[in-house]
Write a protein that holds these residues in place. Structure first.
Motif, PDB file in Angstrom:
ATOM      1  N   ARG A  85      -4.255  -0.140  -6.520  1.00 26.72           N
ATOM      2  CA  ARG A  85      -3.379   1.034  -6.548  1.00 26.72           C
ATOM      3  C   ARG A  85      -4.391   2.479  -7.097  1.00 26.72           C
ATOM      4  O   ARG A  85      -4.479   3.300  -6.548  1.00 26.72           O
ATOM      5  N   TYR A 144      -1.852  -5.171  -8.054  1.00 30.74           N
ATOM      6  CA  TYR A 144      -1.108  -4.019  -7.567  1.00 30.74           C
ATOM      7  C   TYR A 144      -1.637  -2.873  -8.182  1.00 30.74           C
ATOM      8  O   TYR A 144      -2.099  -1.825  -7.539  1.00 30.74           O
ATOM      9  N   HIS A 145      -1.348  -2.772  -9.482  1.00 26.65           N
ATOM     10  CA  HIS A 145      -1.902  -1.560 -10.080  1.00 26.65           C
ATOM     11  C   HIS A 145      -3.478  -1.265 -10.099  1.00 26.65           C
ATOM     12  O   HIS A 145      -3.749   0.116  -9.975  1.00 26.65           O
ATOM     13  N   HIS A 202       0.945  -1.212  -0.162  1.00 24.43           N
ATOM     14  CA  HIS A 202       0.115   0.095  -0.102  1.00 24.43           C
ATOM     15  C   HIS A 202       0.966   1.260  -0.055  1.00 24.43           C
ATOM     16  O   HIS A 202       0.721   2.190  -0.714  1.00 24.43           O
ATOM     17  N   GLY A 252       2.290   1.762  -3.429  1.00 25.27           N
ATOM     18  CA  GLY A 252       0.973   2.610  -4.292  1.00 25.27           C
ATOM     19  C   GLY A 252       1.039   3.935  -4.228  1.00 25.27           C
ATOM     20  O   GLY A 252       0.634   4.737  -5.145  1.00 25.27           O
TER      21      GLY A 252
END
Length: 456
Positions: free
Chosen positions: A208, A204-205, A175, A178
């Motif tokens: 994010r 992840y992206h 986190h 991100g």
């Protein structure tokens, strides 16, 4: 139905001991120390505000009361200052005239909070950040190795609790990647973020970007992305079983994987779909990359099932994964719900970044504070997500005199935060939906869903 059962919450009317939120503003009085607020186009009430002199010098006492300086103008919704002095006649505050109303614009600006935070709190140290990654990864593998070696049913529950908590700690470090608070190197942030989040089946992206939307719209009824309230209209479309389950523990605490696939009621799109309306065209390659990494991790887990057996994988990874999910939903829900006093949500011109951020809450998790990297120190994180987690406590202490009553002191925890379970259950019973109209709204309770006697 699963996404409706396991999604975000709704809001209650402003308590009667507070002035109702304003829906309009007039200032045609000849006394510049008074501002008249229009209530529902029927009644007009005069409110006097305290005398204010200098916004930059606040005492750093722990029990701060609104007897300090503040800007001469109220910040507007777009960050500009709108006219109208808020000083009192003689520079002396009269606390008996009005009670604190959390739905009113604060007497300070975001820049005032920023100025109070020491400069070193903004410095990102990639070596220090990496040291936390090394520590957490070592603990994760150490716990798995020990439990695989002993393979004792008396110890498995302890392993599940500990490993689920460590998965949650890995998520918090990803986190930070991100947000860019991990380091100033975007490539390092991306690599570490993918490794950490993919290992616990988080794209992840995709996450994010949606989390960025949450921070940019925190406290907005329609535009917030995380645990945003259900409008009354959407709430009434839910069948009775769905309503009951989505407000009954443990079902809301299992929401996260379903949210990743299908978001929440009233919203569409998937964190795995590059064509989702969560993303703009320039972000599609990033989303594809993260989805590929997620798929690779899922394939690895399936392969390990053939190597060591599905039951062993369930015990080593599956149960801790759901423990991590419950931690994530538990913590993120309590960042925005469960306070004794109702917190406002905003629409239209009443919303701005500062007012939305001030509706978040700090929480004390006892021993878990260090393990999950002080993510419970959440108000300053929401206002300034670029501050590294290891400076959040200090930054919060520095900012508290400025925040005043807009900062809600967290209850002290014992070694483990069992006290928060009561806050969670009470909030789930009370915070069902918000009105479809109004620019400052509070959670409302469906009397048919919960026996009012149980709310006391």
């Amino acid at each position: 139905m699963a996404s409706r059962v396991l999604s975000e919450c709704g809001i209650r009317p402003l308590p009667q001991n507070f002035p109702r939120p304003r829906t309009g503003l007039i200032s045609n009085t000849t006394d510049p120390t008074k501002i008249k607020f229009l209530h529902s186009n029927k009644k007009v009430k005069d409110l006097k505000f305290p005398s204010i002199s200098n916004p930059s010098r606040f005492p750093r006492e722990r029990n701060w009361v609104l007897k300090v300086s503040a800007p001469l103008k109220v910040p507007s919704v777009d960050g500009e200052e709108r006219g109208g002095r808020i000083n009192g006649d003689n520079g002396i505050e009269d606390e008996t005239e009005t009670e604190f109303n959390p739905g009113m614009p604060p007497p300070f600006k975001l820049a005032d909070i920023r100025a109070a935070i020491p400069k070193h709190c903004w410095v990102k140290d990639p070596w220090r950040s990496m040291s936390y990654v090394v520590r957490d990864v070592a603990v994760v593998f150490g716990l798995a190795a020990l439990e695989a070696y002993f393979n004792n049913w008396l110890v498995w529950p302890l392993y599940w609790a500990a490993q689920g908590t460590m998965f949650w700690a890995l998520f918090v470090l990803g986190h930070d990647c991100g947000h860019g608070s991990f380091s100033n190197n975007s490539k390092l942030n991306s690599v570490v973020g993918h490794l950490l989040h993919s290992s616990i089946l988080v794209p992840y992206h995709g996450w994010r970007i949606s989390h960025r939307t949450h921070h940019q719209n925190h406290g907005h009824v329609e535009n917030d992305e995380s645990w945003h309230p259900l409008s009354e209209k959407i709430y009434k479309t839910l069948d009775s079983i769905t309503r009951s389950l989505r407000f009954t523990i443990p079902f809301p605490m299992l929401a996260y994987p379903f949210y990743l696939w299908n978001r929440s009621p009233g919203k569409t799109g998937s964190h795995f779909d590059p064509n989702s309306d969560l993303f703009v065209p320039s972000e599609r390659k990033d989303v594809i990359t993260s989805t590929i990494c997620w798929t690779a991790m899922a394939a690895l887990l399936v392969g390990l099932c053939f190597v060591i057996g599905p039951v062993q994988m369930l015990k080593l990874y599956g149960v801790p994964y759901w423990g991590f999910v419950m931690w994530l939903d538990f913590v993120t829900y309590l960042h925005h719900h469960g306070h004794e006093e109702r917190l406002p949500w905003y629409r239209g011109q009443e919303w701005n970044y500062l007012r939305g951020g001030l509706t978040t809450l700090d929480r004390d998790y006892g021993w878990i504070n260090n393990i999950h990297h002080d993510i419970g120190t959440h108000v300053i994180h929401h206002l300034f997500p670029q501050i590294p987690h290891y400076h959040l406590v200090e930054a919060t202490e520095a900012a508290r005199p400025v925040l005043g009553k807009y900062y809600r002191e967290p209850k002290n925890s014992g070694p483990l935060p069992f006290h928060l379970i009561g806050d969670l259950t009470r909030s789930l019973k009370q915070d069902n939906y918000v009105s479809d109209t109004g620019d400052v709204v509070y959670y409302q309770t469906d009397p048919k869903l919960t026996d009012s006697s149980k709310l006391k």
